[in-house]
Design an enzyme around this catalytic site. Structure first.
Site: not given
Ligand code: IMP
Length: 182
Positions: A49-50, A105-106, A109, A137, A158-159, A165, A171
């Site tokens: 969903k990101g 993609e969001d 990581d 990141k 952590f964003v 989310d 979100r």
């Protein structure tokens, strides 16, 4: 880091403002438009969903003909660290063989989600396959994964917000905020 959803702030500390994100998304769109200037059909794949907010802003900023599809993977549960397991929850609706595809993609990581996605999509024989990520990141990377378009490189924080989310919260926040102490 496990946080109690009851004690989460309504307006977390901003890391990237709406204005900064809008400007950067316009840059990325311009870059993609130039790179694909001679490509008639461009197929954009949103990783749910990101990426849903980034995707909707990016495809509208592209100002060219595109087709869209959506894929759902899950890697994070109710935690701020990856479980390291990636699961395909919903596949694409259409085939990508012979097509020019950009995965949107969001955040990258550890790199595990993107590696998995690139592998399964490459195996379907697209003509080209590139990736756009709003955030990266690099200090958290477990596997090296190529990302062609990166919005912002950030520290190990952590964003949340702009699609991202924590336990399905935030979100809809219009900016990127941080939840940890930093
Ligand atoms: P990776 O597989 O570790 O690269 O993680 C990718 C996925 O983890 C992203 O698509 C996000 O959904 C989630 N994720 C990683 N870092 C963050 C974060 O800081 N905030 C929210 N979600 C994150």
């Amino acid at each position: 880091m496990a946080l109690d959803p009851e004690s989460l702030p309504d307006h977390p500390t901003p890391l990237l403002t709406q204005e900064a994100i809008t400007a950067r998304v316009a840059d990325l769109a311009a870059q993609i438009r130039a790179d694909y200037a001679s490509t008639r059909d461009l197929h954009m794949v949103c990783v749910l969903k990101g990426a849903f907010v980034f995707f909707s802003d990016l495809v509208r900023a592209l100002d060219r003909r595109v087709t869209l599809d959506f894929i759902v993977v899950s890697s994070y549960q109710k935690a701020t660290r990856s479980s390291g397991e990636v699961r395909l929850v919903k596949d694409l609706d259409t085939g990508i063989e012979g097509r020019d595809v950009i995965i949107v993609e969001d955040i990258v990581d550890t790199g595990l989600t993107l590696t998995y996605l690139q592998e399964i999509l490459r195996a379907r024989g697209p003509r080209s396959l590139k990736t756009a990520c709003l955030l990266s990141k690099p200090s958290r990377r477990k596997v090296e994964v190529p990302v062609d378009y990166v919005g912002f490189t950030i520290e190990d924080r952590f964003v949340i917000g702009y699609g991202l989310d924590y336990a399905e919260i935030y979100r809809n926040l219009p900016y990127i905020g941080v939840l940890d102490e930093g």
